[in-house]
Design an enzyme around this catalytic site. Structure first.
Site, short mmCIF file in Angstrom:
data_model
loop_
_atom_site.label_atom_id
_atom_site.label_comp_id
_atom_site.label_asym_id
_atom_site.label_seq_id
_atom_site.Cartn_x
_atom_site.Cartn_y
_atom_site.Cartn_z
N LEU A 1 -5.32 99.56 -103.02
CA LEU A 1 -5.32 98.93 -101.80
C LEU A 1 -4.55 97.55 -102.11
CD1 LEU A 1 -8.41 99.93 -100.02
CD2 LEU A 1 -5.99 100.67 -99.38
N CYS A 2 -3.74 97.10 -101.17
CA CYS A 2 -3.20 95.62 -101.36
C CYS A 2 -3.23 94.81 -100.19
CB CYS A 2 -1.63 95.87 -102.02
SG CYS A 2 -0.72 96.82 -100.94
N ASN B 1 -14.69 93.14 -102.15
CA ASN B 1 -13.46 93.58 -102.60
C ASN B 1 -13.11 92.50 -103.77
OD1 ASN B 1 -11.83 96.07 -100.80
ND2 ASN B 1 -13.32 94.68 -99.58
N ASP C 1 -6.74 89.92 -93.72
CA ASP C 1 -6.20 90.11 -94.86
C ASP C 1 -4.77 90.99 -94.75
OD1 ASP C 1 -5.75 89.79 -97.60
OD2 ASP C 1 -6.65 91.53 -98.24
N GLY D 1 -12.11 99.55 -91.61
CA GLY D 1 -12.45 101.02 -91.76
C GLY D 1 -11.96 101.44 -92.94
N HIS E 1 -11.72 87.43 -106.16
CA HIS E 1 -10.87 87.75 -107.22
C HIS E 1 -11.65 87.54 -108.66
CE1 HIS E 1 -7.49 89.94 -105.16
NE2 HIS E 1 -7.60 88.94 -104.20
N HIS F 1 -13.05 87.92 -99.02
CA HIS F 1 -13.13 89.22 -98.88
C HIS F 1 -14.19 89.90 -99.61
CE1 HIS F 1 -10.43 89.54 -102.11
NE2 HIS F 1 -9.26 89.45 -101.41
#
Length: 412
Positions: A322-323, A229, A288, A264, A205, A226
Protein backbone atom coordinates in the site's frame (compact mmCIF):
# COMPACT_ATOMS: atom_id res chain seq x y z
CA UNK A 1 -23.74 51.74 14.42
CA UNK A 2 -22.92 49.03 11.91
CA UNK A 3 -19.46 47.59 12.24
CA UNK A 4 -17.71 46.39 9.07
CA UNK A 5 -19.09 44.54 6.07
CA UNK A 6 -22.02 42.33 5.14
CA UNK A 7 -23.65 40.61 8.09
CA UNK A 8 -24.88 37.06 7.42
CA UNK A 9 -27.19 35.03 9.58
CA UNK A 10 -27.25 31.25 9.07
CA UNK A 11 -30.53 30.06 10.55
CA UNK A 12 -32.55 26.84 10.88
CA UNK A 13 -29.36 24.93 11.65
CA UNK A 14 -27.47 23.03 14.30
CA UNK A 15 -23.93 24.08 15.20
CA UNK A 16 -20.93 22.16 16.49
CA UNK A 17 -19.37 24.38 19.13
CA UNK A 18 -17.56 23.77 22.42
CA UNK A 19 -17.88 20.00 22.13
CA UNK A 20 -21.65 20.07 21.70
CA UNK A 21 -24.18 20.25 18.89
CA UNK A 22 -26.74 22.94 19.62
CA UNK A 23 -29.66 24.45 17.72
CA UNK A 24 -28.78 28.09 17.24
CA UNK A 25 -27.95 30.56 14.49
CA UNK A 26 -24.47 31.29 13.18
CA UNK A 27 -23.55 34.91 12.49
CA UNK A 28 -20.70 35.89 10.16
CA UNK A 29 -19.13 39.18 9.14
CA UNK A 30 -15.83 40.13 7.54
CA UNK A 31 -14.84 36.47 7.32
CA UNK A 32 -15.21 35.88 11.07
CA UNK A 33 -17.74 34.26 13.41
CA UNK A 34 -19.41 37.04 15.39
CA UNK A 35 -21.23 37.18 18.71
CA UNK A 36 -24.94 37.90 18.08
CA UNK A 37 -25.37 39.47 21.52
CA UNK A 38 -23.21 42.42 20.48
CA UNK A 39 -25.28 42.77 17.32
CA UNK A 40 -28.56 42.72 19.24
CA UNK A 41 -27.62 44.93 22.18
CA UNK A 42 -24.78 47.15 20.95
CA UNK A 43 -25.25 47.61 17.21
CA UNK A 44 -29.00 46.97 17.14
CA UNK A 45 -29.06 45.93 13.48
CA UNK A 46 -30.54 43.09 11.45
CA UNK A 47 -28.65 40.83 9.02
CA UNK A 48 -28.03 41.79 5.40
CA UNK A 49 -28.38 38.17 4.32
CA UNK A 50 -30.32 35.28 5.84
CA UNK A 51 -29.35 31.74 4.87
CA UNK A 52 -31.80 28.93 5.63
CA UNK A 53 -29.74 25.81 6.33
CA UNK A 54 -32.71 23.46 6.19
CA UNK A 55 -32.10 22.01 9.64
CA UNK A 56 -28.66 20.72 8.66
CA UNK A 57 -25.46 20.71 10.71
CA UNK A 58 -22.73 23.35 10.52
CA UNK A 59 -19.26 22.06 11.40
CA UNK A 60 -15.85 23.69 11.17
CA UNK A 61 -14.19 22.91 7.84
CA UNK A 62 -12.02 19.82 7.62
CA UNK A 63 -8.25 20.20 8.06
CA UNK A 64 -5.96 17.60 6.45
CA UNK A 65 -2.38 17.66 7.75
CA UNK A 66 -1.18 14.81 5.54
CA UNK A 67 -2.08 14.72 1.87
CA UNK A 68 0.36 13.87 -0.92
CA UNK A 69 -1.76 15.08 -3.82
CA UNK A 70 -4.90 14.27 -5.73
CA UNK A 71 -6.73 14.64 -9.03
CA UNK A 72 -3.69 13.42 -10.93
CA UNK A 73 -1.29 15.75 -9.10
CA UNK A 74 1.62 14.50 -7.00
CA UNK A 75 3.22 17.25 -4.91
CA UNK A 76 6.57 15.41 -4.91
CA UNK A 77 6.69 14.87 -8.65
CA UNK A 78 5.07 17.69 -10.63
CA UNK A 79 8.19 19.86 -10.52
CA UNK A 80 7.55 21.85 -13.69
CA UNK A 81 4.04 22.89 -12.68
CA UNK A 82 4.16 23.15 -8.88
CA UNK A 83 1.83 26.13 -8.51
CA UNK A 84 -0.61 24.79 -11.08
CA UNK A 85 -0.72 21.43 -9.30
CA UNK A 86 -1.24 23.00 -5.87
CA UNK A 87 -4.06 25.14 -7.25
CA UNK A 88 -5.78 22.12 -8.79
CA UNK A 89 -5.72 20.09 -5.57
CA UNK A 90 -6.68 23.06 -3.37
CA UNK A 91 -9.69 23.70 -5.59
CA UNK A 92 -10.68 20.02 -5.76
CA UNK A 93 -10.59 19.61 -1.99
CA UNK A 94 -13.42 22.11 -1.55
CA UNK A 95 -15.88 19.47 -2.76
CA UNK A 96 -14.81 17.31 0.18
CA UNK A 97 -15.25 20.02 2.80
CA UNK A 98 -11.50 20.54 3.31
CA UNK A 99 -10.92 24.23 4.02
CA UNK A 100 -7.22 23.95 5.02
CA UNK A 101 -4.46 21.44 4.32
CA UNK A 102 -0.75 20.66 4.51
CA UNK A 103 0.68 19.56 1.13
CA UNK A 104 2.92 16.60 1.95
CA UNK A 105 6.19 15.70 0.23
CA UNK A 106 7.43 12.11 0.44
CA UNK A 107 11.09 11.06 0.34
CA UNK A 108 12.65 12.58 -2.76
CA UNK A 109 16.05 13.64 -4.18
CA UNK A 110 17.59 16.78 -2.70
CA UNK A 111 17.09 18.63 -5.97
CA UNK A 112 13.33 18.02 -5.85
CA UNK A 113 13.01 19.63 -2.42
CA UNK A 114 15.06 22.64 -3.50
CA UNK A 115 12.84 23.16 -6.52
CA UNK A 116 9.45 22.49 -4.92
CA UNK A 117 9.56 23.78 -1.33
CA UNK A 118 10.11 27.47 -2.17
CA UNK A 119 7.08 27.38 -4.46
CA UNK A 120 4.47 25.97 -2.04
CA UNK A 121 3.70 29.04 0.00
CA UNK A 122 1.30 29.41 2.88
CA UNK A 123 -1.85 31.22 1.82
CA UNK A 124 -5.44 31.88 2.79
CA UNK A 125 -8.30 29.91 1.32
CA UNK A 126 -11.14 31.16 -0.83
CA UNK A 127 -13.00 30.40 -4.02
CA UNK A 128 -9.62 29.50 -5.54
CA UNK A 129 -9.20 26.62 -3.09
CA UNK A 130 -8.49 25.46 0.45
CA UNK A 131 -5.96 27.34 2.57
CA UNK A 132 -2.35 26.11 2.62
CA UNK A 133 -1.10 25.88 6.21
CA UNK A 134 2.46 24.90 5.30
CA UNK A 135 4.26 21.89 3.89
CA UNK A 136 4.51 18.55 5.70
CA UNK A 137 7.85 16.92 4.79
CA UNK A 138 7.60 13.16 5.34
CA UNK A 139 11.13 11.87 4.89
CA UNK A 140 13.86 11.37 3.84
CA UNK A 141 15.07 11.06 7.48
CA UNK A 142 13.30 7.76 8.12
CA UNK A 143 14.08 4.10 8.71
CA UNK A 144 14.82 2.02 5.60
CA UNK A 145 13.11 -0.89 7.39
CA UNK A 146 9.83 1.03 7.44
CA UNK A 147 10.13 2.93 4.21
CA UNK A 148 6.75 1.90 2.83
CA UNK A 149 6.41 3.62 -0.56
CA UNK A 150 9.47 5.81 0.05
CA UNK A 151 12.45 5.05 -2.29
CA UNK A 152 15.28 3.71 -0.14
CA UNK A 153 18.02 5.21 -2.31
CA UNK A 154 17.03 8.73 -1.19
CA UNK A 155 16.70 8.01 2.55
CA UNK A 156 19.20 10.05 4.59
CA UNK A 157 20.68 10.29 8.08
CA UNK A 158 21.46 13.29 10.28
CA UNK A 159 25.20 12.84 9.67
CA UNK A 160 25.85 16.54 10.21
CA UNK A 161 23.04 17.22 12.62
CA UNK A 162 20.76 20.07 11.60
CA UNK A 163 23.08 20.97 8.74
CA UNK A 164 21.88 17.76 7.06
CA UNK A 165 18.34 19.15 7.23
CA UNK A 166 19.25 22.45 5.60
CA UNK A 167 21.37 20.71 3.00
CA UNK A 168 18.46 18.44 2.09
CA UNK A 169 15.60 20.93 2.02
CA UNK A 170 17.15 24.36 1.69
CA UNK A 171 14.94 27.09 3.16
CA UNK A 172 12.40 25.79 5.71
CA UNK A 173 10.16 28.87 5.73
CA UNK A 174 7.27 27.05 4.05
CA UNK A 175 7.51 23.91 6.23
CA UNK A 176 5.09 23.45 9.15
CA UNK A 177 5.49 19.72 9.93
CA UNK A 178 8.44 17.31 9.75
CA UNK A 179 8.15 13.51 9.98
CA UNK A 180 11.30 11.69 11.11
CA UNK A 181 12.40 8.44 12.72
CA UNK A 182 13.54 9.31 16.27
CA UNK A 183 16.02 6.41 16.51
CA UNK A 184 18.33 8.04 13.93
CA UNK A 185 21.56 9.41 15.45
CA UNK A 186 21.42 13.16 16.23
CA UNK A 187 17.61 13.18 16.01
CA UNK A 188 17.24 14.78 19.46
CA UNK A 189 19.16 17.95 18.56
CA UNK A 190 17.36 18.16 15.22
CA UNK A 191 13.97 17.90 16.94
CA UNK A 192 14.90 20.70 19.33
CA UNK A 193 16.01 23.00 16.52
CA UNK A 194 12.89 22.31 14.48
CA UNK A 195 10.71 23.15 17.48
CA UNK A 196 12.65 26.38 17.99
CA UNK A 197 11.66 27.25 14.45
CA UNK A 198 7.99 26.48 15.23
CA UNK A 199 7.98 23.42 12.98
CA UNK A 200 5.95 20.55 14.43
CA UNK A 201 7.84 17.27 14.70
CA UNK A 202 6.08 13.99 13.97
CA UNK A 203 7.42 10.49 14.56
CA UNK A 204 6.94 7.92 11.85
CA UNK A 205 8.37 5.47 9.31
CA UNK A 206 10.34 4.22 12.27
CA UNK A 207 11.54 1.17 14.19
CA UNK A 208 11.82 3.20 17.41
CA UNK A 209 11.04 1.54 20.71
CA UNK A 210 8.91 3.26 23.34
CA UNK A 211 11.87 4.76 25.20
CA UNK A 212 13.17 6.37 22.01
CA UNK A 213 9.71 7.72 21.31
CA UNK A 214 9.42 9.14 24.82
CA UNK A 215 12.81 10.83 24.53
CA UNK A 216 11.75 12.40 21.25
CA UNK A 217 8.60 13.77 22.88
CA UNK A 218 10.65 15.22 25.74
CA UNK A 219 12.76 17.04 23.14
CA UNK A 220 9.64 18.47 21.52
CA UNK A 221 8.02 15.93 19.17
CA UNK A 222 4.24 16.16 19.39
CA UNK A 223 2.69 13.99 16.67
CA UNK A 224 2.78 10.44 15.31
CA UNK A 225 2.48 9.91 11.57
CA UNK A 226 -0.28 7.48 10.50
CA UNK A 227 -0.44 5.36 13.65
CA UNK A 228 0.06 1.59 13.16
CA UNK A 229 1.38 2.10 9.62
CA UNK A 230 5.15 2.08 8.90
CA UNK A 231 6.18 1.43 12.52
CA UNK A 232 6.89 -1.53 14.77
CA UNK A 233 3.71 -3.45 15.63
CA UNK A 234 2.48 -3.29 19.21
CA UNK A 235 4.30 -5.78 21.46
CA UNK A 236 3.45 -6.36 25.11
CA UNK A 237 7.07 -6.01 26.26
CA UNK A 238 7.80 -2.93 24.17
CA UNK A 239 4.80 -1.29 22.52
CA UNK A 240 6.96 0.98 20.36
CA UNK A 241 5.57 4.34 19.21
CA UNK A 242 2.04 3.05 19.77
CA UNK A 243 2.85 3.05 23.47
CA UNK A 244 3.05 6.85 23.45
CA UNK A 245 -0.75 6.89 23.58
CA UNK A 246 -0.65 5.69 27.20
CA UNK A 247 2.90 6.61 28.26
CA UNK A 248 3.37 8.05 31.76
CA UNK A 249 6.54 9.78 30.59
CA UNK A 250 4.85 12.53 28.58
CA UNK A 251 5.79 15.94 30.09
CA UNK A 252 3.06 17.51 32.22
CA UNK A 253 0.67 19.63 30.21
CA UNK A 254 1.72 18.11 26.89
CA UNK A 255 -0.41 15.97 24.59
CA UNK A 256 0.80 13.68 21.85
CA UNK A 257 -1.53 13.71 18.87
CA UNK A 258 -1.52 10.97 16.28
CA UNK A 259 -2.70 10.75 12.70
CA UNK A 260 -4.73 7.77 11.61
CA UNK A 261 -5.98 6.71 8.18
CA UNK A 262 -9.61 5.72 8.54
CA UNK A 263 -10.22 4.54 4.98
CA UNK A 264 -11.25 0.94 5.67
CA UNK A 265 -7.98 -0.31 4.17
CA UNK A 266 -4.96 0.99 6.10
CA UNK A 267 -6.34 0.50 9.59
CA UNK A 268 -8.59 -2.31 10.81
CA UNK A 269 -11.80 -1.23 12.59
CA UNK A 270 -10.58 -2.92 15.77
CA UNK A 271 -7.36 -0.87 15.63
CA UNK A 272 -9.42 2.29 15.18
CA UNK A 273 -11.44 1.36 18.26
CA UNK A 274 -8.30 0.71 20.30
CA UNK A 275 -6.79 4.05 19.32
CA UNK A 276 -10.00 5.94 19.99
CA UNK A 277 -10.73 4.37 23.37
CA UNK A 278 -7.11 4.70 24.47
CA UNK A 279 -6.45 8.34 23.57
CA UNK A 280 -9.50 10.03 22.00
CA UNK A 281 -8.33 13.61 22.52
CA UNK A 282 -5.15 12.95 20.53
CA UNK A 283 -6.79 11.31 17.51
CA UNK A 284 -6.45 13.16 14.19
CA UNK A 285 -7.98 11.87 10.98
CA UNK A 286 -5.71 12.20 7.95
CA UNK A 287 -6.35 11.02 4.42
CA UNK A 288 -2.73 10.42 3.34
CA UNK A 289 -4.34 10.82 -0.08
CA UNK A 290 -2.20 10.46 -3.18
CA UNK A 291 -2.46 11.58 -6.79
CA UNK A 292 -5.06 8.87 -7.42
CA UNK A 293 -7.62 10.68 -5.25
CA UNK A 294 -10.53 11.36 -7.56
CA UNK A 295 -9.11 9.22 -10.38
CA UNK A 296 -10.09 5.90 -11.92
CA UNK A 297 -8.22 2.59 -11.73
CA UNK A 298 -4.91 2.33 -13.58
CA UNK A 299 -1.24 3.39 -13.34
CA UNK A 300 -0.37 6.78 -11.83
CA UNK A 301 2.64 8.53 -10.28
CA UNK A 302 3.59 9.00 -6.59
CA UNK A 303 6.92 10.75 -6.09
CA UNK A 304 9.58 8.54 -7.67
CA UNK A 305 7.26 5.52 -7.93
CA UNK A 306 4.58 4.33 -10.29
CA UNK A 307 1.43 3.33 -8.44
CA UNK A 308 -1.42 1.10 -9.42
CA UNK A 309 -5.06 1.55 -8.46
CA UNK A 310 -6.80 -1.78 -8.00
CA UNK A 311 -10.27 -2.24 -6.54
CA UNK A 312 -10.25 1.08 -4.75
CA UNK A 313 -6.76 0.69 -3.24
CA UNK A 314 -3.40 2.16 -4.24
CA UNK A 315 -0.29 -0.04 -4.46
CA UNK A 316 3.27 0.36 -5.67
CA UNK A 317 2.90 -0.88 -9.24
CA UNK A 318 3.49 -4.63 -9.54
CA UNK A 319 3.42 -5.22 -5.76
CA UNK A 320 0.94 -5.56 -2.89
CA UNK A 321 2.53 -2.69 -0.91
CA UNK A 322 0.00 0.00 0.00
CA UNK A 323 1.31 3.47 -0.80
CA UNK A 324 -1.33 5.91 0.35
CA UNK A 325 -5.03 6.38 0.53
CA UNK A 326 -7.65 7.32 -2.04
CA UNK A 327 -10.28 8.22 0.53
CA UNK A 328 -11.74 11.69 0.84
CA UNK A 329 -11.99 13.21 4.31
CA UNK A 330 -15.81 12.92 4.51
CA UNK A 331 -15.51 9.16 3.94
CA UNK A 332 -12.82 8.91 6.62
CA UNK A 333 -15.06 10.74 9.09
CA UNK A 334 -18.05 8.52 8.34
CA UNK A 335 -16.02 5.31 8.43
CA UNK A 336 -14.40 6.32 11.71
CA UNK A 337 -17.75 7.03 13.31
CA UNK A 338 -19.19 3.71 12.11
CA UNK A 339 -16.16 1.64 13.11
CA UNK A 340 -15.74 3.10 16.60
CA UNK A 341 -19.31 3.93 17.51
CA UNK A 342 -18.15 7.37 18.60
CA UNK A 343 -20.39 10.41 18.65
CA UNK A 344 -20.82 12.80 15.72
CA UNK A 345 -18.96 15.40 17.76
CA UNK A 346 -15.96 13.13 18.28
CA UNK A 347 -15.84 12.14 14.63
CA UNK A 348 -15.98 15.73 13.40
CA UNK A 349 -13.54 17.11 15.95
CA UNK A 350 -10.99 14.48 14.88
CA UNK A 351 -10.95 16.17 11.46
CA UNK A 352 -11.33 19.77 12.59
CA UNK A 353 -10.40 20.84 16.12
CA UNK A 354 -7.72 18.21 16.73
CA UNK A 355 -5.62 18.91 13.61
CA UNK A 356 -5.92 22.62 14.38
CA UNK A 357 -4.51 21.92 17.85
CA UNK A 358 -1.63 19.96 16.31
CA UNK A 359 -0.58 23.09 14.44
CA UNK A 360 -1.46 25.49 17.30
CA UNK A 361 -4.02 27.31 15.17
CA UNK A 362 -7.13 26.33 17.13
CA UNK A 363 -7.68 29.94 18.21
CA UNK A 364 -8.98 30.65 14.69
CA UNK A 365 -9.23 27.35 12.78
CA UNK A 366 -11.11 24.12 13.53
CA UNK A 367 -13.67 25.90 15.68
CA UNK A 368 -16.81 28.01 15.40
CA UNK A 369 -16.07 30.13 18.46
CA UNK A 370 -16.62 33.89 18.26
CA UNK A 371 -13.72 35.56 16.48
CA UNK A 372 -12.65 32.41 14.63
CA UNK A 373 -12.31 32.27 10.85
CA UNK A 374 -15.66 31.54 9.21
CA UNK A 375 -14.40 28.35 7.54
CA UNK A 376 -17.15 25.77 7.85
CA UNK A 377 -19.19 23.10 6.10
CA UNK A 378 -22.87 22.25 5.96
CA UNK A 379 -23.58 18.54 6.52
CA UNK A 380 -26.72 16.45 6.19
CA UNK A 381 -27.78 13.72 8.62
CA UNK A 382 -25.48 11.22 6.86
CA UNK A 383 -22.52 13.63 7.22
CA UNK A 384 -22.46 14.24 3.48
CA UNK A 385 -21.00 17.63 2.57
CA UNK A 386 -23.70 19.91 1.18
CA UNK A 387 -21.63 23.08 0.94
CA UNK A 388 -18.23 24.49 1.87
CA UNK A 389 -17.63 28.02 3.15
CA UNK A 390 -14.36 29.92 3.58
CA UNK A 391 -14.29 33.32 5.27
CA UNK A 392 -18.09 33.23 5.21
CA UNK A 393 -18.29 32.85 1.43
CA UNK A 394 -19.72 29.76 -0.29
CA UNK A 395 -16.89 28.16 -2.28
CA UNK A 396 -18.61 24.88 -3.16
CA UNK A 397 -22.23 23.80 -3.13
CA UNK A 398 -23.71 20.38 -3.78
CA UNK A 399 -27.29 21.55 -3.66
CA UNK A 400 -28.72 25.01 -4.11
CA UNK A 401 -29.41 26.51 -0.72
CA UNK A 402 -32.19 28.89 0.16
CA UNK A 403 -30.42 32.24 0.36
CA UNK A 404 -32.67 35.21 0.98
CA UNK A 405 -31.38 38.76 0.74
CA UNK A 406 -32.85 40.69 3.62
CA UNK A 407 -34.09 43.63 1.61
CA UNK A 408 -36.15 44.95 4.51
CA UNK A 409 -33.26 45.39 6.91
CA UNK A 410 -31.95 48.87 7.53
CA UNK A 411 -28.36 49.58 8.43
CA UNK A 412 -28.42 52.10 11.23
Amino acid sequence: MSQGGVLKRFCNCRILRDGRIETEDLWVRDGKIVNPEKIFYDEKITPDVRIDCGGNLISPGYIDVQINGGFGIDFSYNVDKVEEGIDKVAKGLLEYGVTSFCPTLVTSPREIYHQILPRIKKRNGGSHGAAILGVHVEGPFISPSKKGAHPECFIRKFDQGFKSVIDTYGDLDNVCMFTLAPEISNAASVIEELCRRNIKVSLGHSVANLREGEQAVKHGASFITHLFNAMLPFHHRDPGLVGLLTSDQIPLGRIVHFGIISDGIHTHPAALRIAHKTHPEGLVLVTDAISALGLEEGIHKLGQFEIEIRKGSAYIAGTDTLCGSMAEMPKCVRYFKEATGCSIVEALEAATLHPARVLDIDSHKGTLNFGADADFILLDEKLEVLSTWISGECVHEKTIGAIENNSTCERK
